[in-house]
Each structure stands twice: as structure tokens, then as C-alpha cells.
Design an enzyme around this catalytic site. Sequence first.
Site, PDB file in Angstrom:
ATOM      1  N   ASP A  65       0.830  -1.204   0.000  1.00 57.04           N
ATOM      2  CA  ASP A  65       0.000   0.000   0.000  1.00 57.04           C
ATOM      3  C   ASP A  65       0.868   1.259   0.000  1.00 57.04           C
ATOM      4  OD1 ASP A  65       0.929  -0.492   2.570  1.00 57.04           O
ATOM      5  OD2 ASP A  65      -1.042  -0.942   3.387  1.00 57.04           O
ATOM      6  N   ASP A 134      -7.969  -2.496  13.993  1.00 62.17           N
ATOM      7  CA  ASP A 134      -9.351  -2.660  13.512  1.00 62.17           C
ATOM      8  C   ASP A 134      -9.498  -3.857  12.570  1.00 62.17           C
ATOM      9  OD1 ASP A 134      -8.114  -1.772  11.204  1.00 62.17           O
ATOM     10  OD2 ASP A 134      -9.348   0.027  10.965  1.00 62.17           O
ATOM     11  N   HIS A 136      -7.644  -4.518   9.847  1.00 62.69           N
ATOM     12  CA  HIS A 136      -7.263  -4.366   8.425  1.00 62.69           C
ATOM     13  C   HIS A 136      -5.994  -5.143   8.120  1.00 62.69           C
ATOM     14  CE1 HIS A 136      -4.922  -0.461   9.577  1.00 62.69           C
ATOM     15  NE2 HIS A 136      -4.022  -1.395   9.335  1.00 62.69           N
ATOM     16  N   GLU A 141      -9.751  -1.480   5.131  1.00 66.73           N
ATOM     17  CA  GLU A 141     -10.416  -1.137   6.383  1.00 66.73           C
ATOM     18  C   GLU A 141     -11.735  -1.906   6.516  1.00 66.73           C
ATOM     19  OE1 GLU A 141      -8.649   0.238   8.418  1.00 66.73           O
ATOM     20  OE2 GLU A 141      -8.009   2.296   7.972  1.00 66.73           O
TER      21      GLU A 141
HETATM   22  C1  F6R Z   1       1.316  -1.454   6.122  1.00 69.69           C
HETATM   23  C2  F6R Z   1       0.074  -2.169   6.214  1.00 69.69           C
HETATM   24  C3  F6R Z   1      -0.754  -2.172   7.456  1.00 69.69           C
HETATM   25  C4  F6R Z   1       0.037  -2.488   8.700  1.00 69.69           C
HETATM   26  C5  F6R Z   1      -0.871  -2.440   9.935  1.00 69.69           C
HETATM   27  C6  F6R Z   1      -0.128  -2.738  11.208  1.00 69.69           C
HETATM   28  O1  F6R Z   1       1.892  -1.640   4.834  1.00 69.69           O
HETATM   29  O2  F6R Z   1      -0.271  -2.753   5.269  1.00 69.69           O
HETATM   30  O3  F6R Z   1      -1.779  -3.126   7.319  1.00 69.69           O
HETATM   31  O4  F6R Z   1       0.611  -3.764   8.590  1.00 69.69           O
HETATM   32  O5  F6R Z   1      -1.453  -1.176  10.024  1.00 69.69           O
HETATM   33  O6  F6R Z   1       0.807  -1.735  11.424  1.00 69.69           O
HETATM   34  P1  F6R Z   1       1.925  -1.903  12.540  1.00 69.69           P
HETATM   35  O7  F6R Z   1       2.751  -3.044  12.135  1.00 69.69           O
HETATM   36  O8  F6R Z   1       2.685  -0.612  12.493  1.00 69.69           O
HETATM   37  O9  F6R Z   1       1.217  -2.121  13.827  1.00 69.69           O
END
Ligand code: F6R
Length: 259
Positions: A65, A134, A136, A141
Site C-alpha cells: 500500500d 481494527d 485491516h 479497512e
Molecule cells: C502497512 C500495512 C498495514 C500495517 C498495519 C499494522 O503496509 O499494510 O496493514 O501492517 O497497520 O501496522 P503496525 O505493524 O505498524 O502495527
Amino acid sequence: MEVVIAPAAELARLAADAVEGLLRSNPETVLGLATGSSPLAVYDELATRHKEGLSFARSRAFMLDEYVGLPADHPERYRNVIEKEFASRVDLPAGAVQGPDGLADDLPAACAAYEASIQDAGGVDLQILGIGTDGHIAFNEPGSSLASRTRIKTLTRQTREDNARFFGGSVDDVPRHCLTQGLATIMSARHLVLLASGRAKAEAVHQLVEGPISAMWPATIMQLHPHATVLVDDAAASRLQLADYYRQTYADKPTWQGL
Ligand code: F6R
């Protein structure tokens, strides 16, 4: 779905073992890279192994992303984060890492082009994932179509608050929009390896592994994947109903069997 509950350092080693095993059997392996905190220890481990001789020179990688609209030189632009945390520390050739173009004039066209690039590369062999509080994965989301492909998404307030730590604590500085691989895009990867640590992830991990498949917890789509691995520390595993069973299963696993 395999669930491994172990200290964070061991989880990073296991994920790195899976990447290394693929690269040794096929140097042209296509990796899927996540940003955020969760994969950092894996990137550290892979950088160490690179110093010891593991080569990425013939491999390539796709990012999950990207934020929309962050300037090209912004340190939190995911392309720059991946360059700093991973690509610059190994021997991936210039141009071998691709990501959705959050600065494109025509964002839907950029998303379609990105999907085509992944397909042209033969798909992703191993996708590293984190999970949002959440539920994702990538930036799909709650409410995301379970059949989604790369597209524009609006980040939830929760995700922007979670990510404010990367923007000096200011939620207002976290972009509101992103381009993200869809859930169907992620599901096309041949092996999914998700890492989660800390109590804040416990409910999302419980839903991912044990909840009903639902767009309300997008990561639950992983229950339909034939090769999904969930690597969690004790805190992230603290709400798993079958934690004892997962621990026993892993303890009884033959030592020759990888993830
Ligand atoms: C980032 C991504 C997100 C993160 C998620 C967890 O490329 O795709 O899904 O993996 O927000 O983020 P952290 O690891 O910072 O808790």
C-alpha cells in the site's frame, strides 16, 4: 491456518527462514512487503542474513500500500520507508521494488497498472503482513469488499490515530487516503505470513483466527487461504480461545517442517 505463539525475536527468525528457504529454492522469488512496525524485525534479520551471503539480486518485491499525496521525499511515504528499512540493506536491484503510485494524476489507472504488474511478475510467492487494531490487512479497512483489488481507500480515524506515531504524534498529518492492494489481491499470493505483537492487536488476532469471516474484520478472509501463517507473541495471542492447542501443535511439529 497455522498459528505460532512465540517471543518476537523467534517470530522474526521464522519469517526470515521462510523467505530464505524460498530464495534458496528459487532466486527469482517475488516477495510481498508490508510497512509499519510489525515486519521491522524480519527486515533486520534478512539484512543480517544478506551480510552472511543471502542474495536478493534476482528477486523482486511488491509493496502492499501507499499513502495518497505524500511528497516524493516524505520520510513516511511507504516507498521511502521500504527503501530505508529493507531494500537499501540488501542487494535488491534498483527498480526491483514496486508499489502503488500515490502521486499519480490518475489514481484508478495507477491501481489497475499495479494489479497488472503483479500479474506480469507471476504473482507474489510470499506476502508479509501486519494487522491493524481494527482488523485491516494492507489498508483494507472494515467494510472492504472481500473480493477487492488494488484501489483507493479512506483510512479510518482509528488507523490514522494508530499511525500518528510515525507523524510526530499528529493525527492531522496522517493522510486520509491511500492506495492499497485489495483483499483478493493479497489472497492471490501463494503464502501469507502475518506478524502481530502487543495486547492492542489481541482482539484483531482473535477475530482473524477464530471469528466469522466478515468484512467487519477484513483479515478474516485469510481463513480461506490454503497457506496462511499467523505469527504472534503472547500479548497478541492473549484473546485466542484455542491458544493452548496452537502452542501444543507447534511444539509437536516435526523439526524438518518449515512454515
Ligand atoms: C502497512 C500495512 C498495514 C500495517 C498495519 C499494522 O503496509 O499494510 O496493514 O501492517 O497497520 O501496522 P503496525 O505493524 O505498524 O502495527
